[in-house]
Design a protein around this motif. Structure first.
Motif, PDB file in Angstrom:
ATOM      1  N   GLN A  56      -7.960  -4.007   2.018  1.00  0.00           N
ATOM      2  CA  GLN A  56      -6.824  -3.643   1.726  1.00  0.00           C
ATOM      3  C   GLN A  56      -6.072  -5.247   1.558  1.00  0.00           C
ATOM      4  O   GLN A  56      -5.162  -5.361   0.690  1.00  0.00           O
ATOM      5  N   LEU A  67      -2.700  -2.854   7.073  1.00  0.00           N
ATOM      6  CA  LEU A  67      -3.805  -3.066   5.930  1.00  0.00           C
ATOM      7  C   LEU A  67      -4.977  -3.333   6.611  1.00  0.00           C
ATOM      8  O   LEU A  67      -5.256  -4.078   7.518  1.00  0.00           O
ATOM      9  N   LYS A  90       0.922  -1.178   0.107  1.00  0.00           N
ATOM     10  CA  LYS A  90       0.041   0.062  -0.168  1.00  0.00           C
ATOM     11  C   LYS A  90       0.845   1.171   0.059  1.00  0.00           C
ATOM     12  O   LYS A  90       1.784   1.394   0.889  1.00  0.00           O
ATOM     13  N   VAL A 117      -3.718   0.409  -2.651  1.00  0.00           N
ATOM     14  CA  VAL A 117      -3.067  -0.973  -2.671  1.00  0.00           C
ATOM     15  C   VAL A 117      -2.319  -1.132  -4.216  1.00  0.00           C
ATOM     16  O   VAL A 117      -3.258  -0.971  -5.232  1.00  0.00           O
TER      17      VAL A 117
END
Ligand code: CDP
Length: 238
Positions: free
Chosen positions: A210, A206, A165, A170
């Motif tokens: 994600q 994340l 990311k 992402v």
């Protein structure tokens, strides 16, 4: 994983610094037989990464204390050449190379039929010639091809790739700037025939969505890379 806001890794049109869209893998090419004295070898060029893996063995395991009565041991050494990055790397083992050697051995042990070679050792040398992020992935992938090239029986090859990311977006297959200035990195080792994982590390944060996206990007990239691995092995050494 700096998370510094001042380096713009993705422009307003969603283009990355190396011209890729967020779901694109860097160009990958693989060749085998690059170290003729080895039992198997492979070179992977992946973006600006350049990595050589050489396999020796199976051979009798020395010293004897490392022998396992029921299987072979994988003796893996990952090393970055001193000239592989802009800052000269001090030659010799360090904490990072020990860690990467260990996780690489564990990933490869999941696929190599080590039980066929009791009390033996298979030596896997991984040398990073040029580093542009994701070198552990390049090393695992090259080592898988080198093992196959050496004729070592395996249930599958490990394909490794790291998505992550950057600026809360992402992206597939992080490059150097994205690895340095991004917020998360998810390297995975994937068995392409079954989709199973044999290796996963995560650095940064994340969200579940994600994480799923990075996972999906890794799975998709693994298919592309696997095709090139098979092509290199079938295409031969010429
Ligand atoms: O290479 P990989 O992404 O698997 O591991 P990392 O520790 O996250 O390193 C990311 C990148 O930082 C490497 O690929 C190199 O390009 C760079 N690096 C470096 O320049 N000097 C080091 N001593 C270690 C890493």
């Amino acid at each position: 994983m700096g998370g510094y806001g001042d380096v713009q890794c993705i422009d307003e049109n969603g283009m990355r610094l190396d011209g890729r869209t967020k779901d694109e893998v860097r160009p990958v090419s693989i060749e085998t037989g690059v170290v003729p004295v080895a039992d198997g070898s492979a070179r992977i060029r992946w973006g600006l990464n350049d990595c050589i893996a050489a396999v020796y063995g199976p051979m009798e395991a020395h010293p004897r204390k490392i022998q396992r009565q029921d299987r072979a041991v994988l003796d893996v050494r990952y090393n970055m050449a001193p000239f592989s990055t802009t800052d000269r790397i001090r030659p010799g083992f360090n904490r990072r190379s020990r860690e990467i050697s260990k996780v690489t051995a564990e990933a490869l042990e999941s696929v190599v039929l080590t039980e066929l070679y009791p009390r033996s050792k298979i030596r896997v040398e991984i040398e990073i010639i040029c580093a542009e992020a994701g070198t552990r992935c390049a090393g695992i992938t090259a080592a898988s091809v080198a093992l196959a090239h050496a004729g070592i029986p395996m249930t599958d090859m490990v394909v490794s790739v790291a998505s992550g990311k950057v600026h809360d977006i992402v992206v597939c297959d992080l490059n150097k700037e994205e690895d340095n200035y991004g917020e998360a990195d998810l390297p995975m080792g994937i068995l392409p025939n079954t989709g199973e994982l044999v290796f996963l590390q995560m650095d940064g944060d994340l969200s579940p969505e994600q994480f799923q996206q990075a996972w999906d990007y890794n799975m998709e990239a693994a298919e592309v890379i696997h095709k090139e691995m098979v092509r290199a092995l079938k295409g031969g050494d010429e």
